[in-house]
Enzyme design. Structure first.
Site: not given
Length: 486
Positions: A232-233, A235-237, A254, A288
């Site tokens: 995912g993003s 920011k969330v990662g 990833e 991505c």
């Protein structure tokens, strides 16, 4: 509408299909025409706990199951995907607005990764290594971590769920999968149905359809999973990594990218145009590895720009069910609004729109922008949609500086008439992957996949997947008697 959207609109926990016990539903919409596909009552923290507990119970027997017996399940899963290919493609087209070309591309990769999982079952190997102590035997065992939590995204949901779920199961783990709220079927319950029909024992794969607003960090903090695989993003990662680290869990991340495709002064312009258009606009740019930035040597800029804009202008935008469509809808209205804002911001900063794509609902027509100021934040962030930034450069040194001038480092490509010149350039790029005379979007089952900087931590595919979802255990055996100092 596919029966999958009615039959699979549930939670899948401990081998049972059941509704969640939350107080609200996730509504699954077709992003192209707004049709309601499914309504799924969300899972609560209690269901997260039940799923992880079921996985923990089932995992020990699974890890002790003969590897050749485990292998048969992955062979069956592959056959089922082949048999159901058209039905699954229809789900991808309806749920995430993927074109027929994109659905075929995703299914091709899913089959490749299932084939790899068939072999991965037999690959964990032990070692016996020497000891300086007389009579001692050191054994190293490659063992499953136990339970893996998988969080998958909306853009390639079937592939990016299978890509972690299948190898984690293959090497002896159990899995709890949380798909993205926009793709609960393709990224979640469809995967559960596939493995259920392939004969996977109950409890080994659980799917919970839920939302952070309901469960908070319960999926990450639960004591059972030892590894969290998140796609995912960034920011969330970052949040996932922080929570996992605080609970001494391993995370495989990833994340996003801001890839560039670079056209050096000796490139084949026509070929570079084809590669760049595909790299930017496949699946509406919601990839991505997509080439946000198209960097072209100034000596070729006029010719390249004219041909690039002409090709992009000819891309058919519309119904993803139409085999001729290249640009379908983005995933939701928030994404469409965000992309409109990106173009408006670029124009406000002084960019020129060679193509100014408008939004009609979730259909966002492609934009091509040039003349963006060198210090623009837009050149350094991920733009998840059909917007390309053309940037001319003067010489290879400037090209390299521009490529690396971003917090991301996932993928990229360089076009040149000299293979070794391209390889030398690629070696200087701060990214996990880079391609010479090709596009920026590639994934192969045995080649390590992952990024540097904000694009992630860890790798998947092949031997790196084996390392991600197993751990090494040292067992020593003393043949004889040790001597102790007291």
């Amino acid at each position: 509408m596919s029966s999958y959207f009615t039959d699979l609109a549930q939670q899948y926990i401990d081998g049972k299909w059941r509704p969640g016990t939350g107080s609200w539903d996730i509504i699954d919409f077709n992003p192209y025409d707004g049709e309601k596909l499914a309504s799924i009552t969300i899972a609560t923290v209690d269901e997260i706990d039940e799923a992880y507990r079921a996985a923990a119970r089932a995992q020990k027997e699974w890890a002790e199951t003969n590897a050749y017996a485990r292998r048969a399940i992955f062979e069956k899963a592959l056959r089922l995907v082949e048999e159901r290919e058209q039905e699954i493609a229809d789900v991808i087209i309806a749920e995430l607005g993927g074109t027929r070309l994109k659905a075929a591309f995703e299914l091709h990769l899913v089959k490749e990764f299932l084939r790899e999982s068939v072999t991965l079952v037999l690959r964990p190997e032990g070692r016996i290594i020497p000891s300086p102590v007389d009579g001692k035997e050191n054994r190293l065992y490659r063992v499953p971590v136990g339970v893996v939590g998988v969080i998958s995204p909306f853009n390639f949901p079937f592939l990016l769920s299978v890509k972690s779920v299948a190898p984690a199961l293959a090497v002896g783990n159990a899995v709890v999968l949380k798909p993205h709220q926009n793709t609960p079927i393709a990224g979640g319950t469809l995967v559960a149905k596939l493995f259920e029909d392939a004969g996977l024992p109950a409890g080994l794969l659980n799917v919970v359809v839920t939302d952070v607003a309901e469960i908070g960090d319960a999926f990450l903090e639960h004591p059972v999973p030892r590894v969290i695989s998140f796609t995912g993003s960034d920011k969330v990662g970052r949040h996932v990594a922080t929570v996992c680290a605080s609970h001494f869990k391993r995370s495989v991340l990833e994340l996003g990218g801001n890839s560039a495709i670079v056209v050096l002064d000796d490139a084949d312009v026509d070929y570079a145009v084809d590669a760049a258009v595909f790299s930017r606009y496949v699946h509406q740019g919601q990839v991505c590895m997509a080439a946000n930035r198209v960097l072209v040597d100034r000596s070729l800029a006029d010719e390249f720009t004219e041909k690039f804009v002409a090709k992009v202008r000819g891309l058919k935008v519309g119904d993803p069910r139409d085999p001729e469509t290249v640009i379908g809808p983005v995933i939701n209205s928030q994404q469409a609004e965000s992309l409109t804002s990106v173009v408006q911001q670029a124009l406000a900063e002084g960019a020129t729109a060679l193509l100014h794509g408008t939004a009609e609902g979730n259909l966002v027509r492609p934009s091509v922008l040039t003349g963006l100021p060198a210090d623009s934040a837009l050149l350094r962030q991920e733009v998840f949609g059909p917007v390309a930034f053309l940037v001319p450069f003067d010489g290879e040194e400037e090209a390299l500086r521009l490529v690396n001038d971003t917090p991301y480092g996932l993928s990229g490509a360089v076009h040149t008439g000299s293979t070794e010149r391209g390889v030398a350039f690629a070696k200087q790029v701060d990214s996990g992957m880079f391609h010479v005379n090709d596009g920026t979007i590639h994934d192969e089952p045995i080649v390590p996949f992952g990024g540097e900087k904000h694009s992630g931590v860890g790798r998947l595919n092949g031997e790196t997947t084996l390392e991600s979802f197993t751990t090494t255990k040292w067992i020593s055996v003393q043949h004889g008697r040790s001597r102790f100092p007291f």
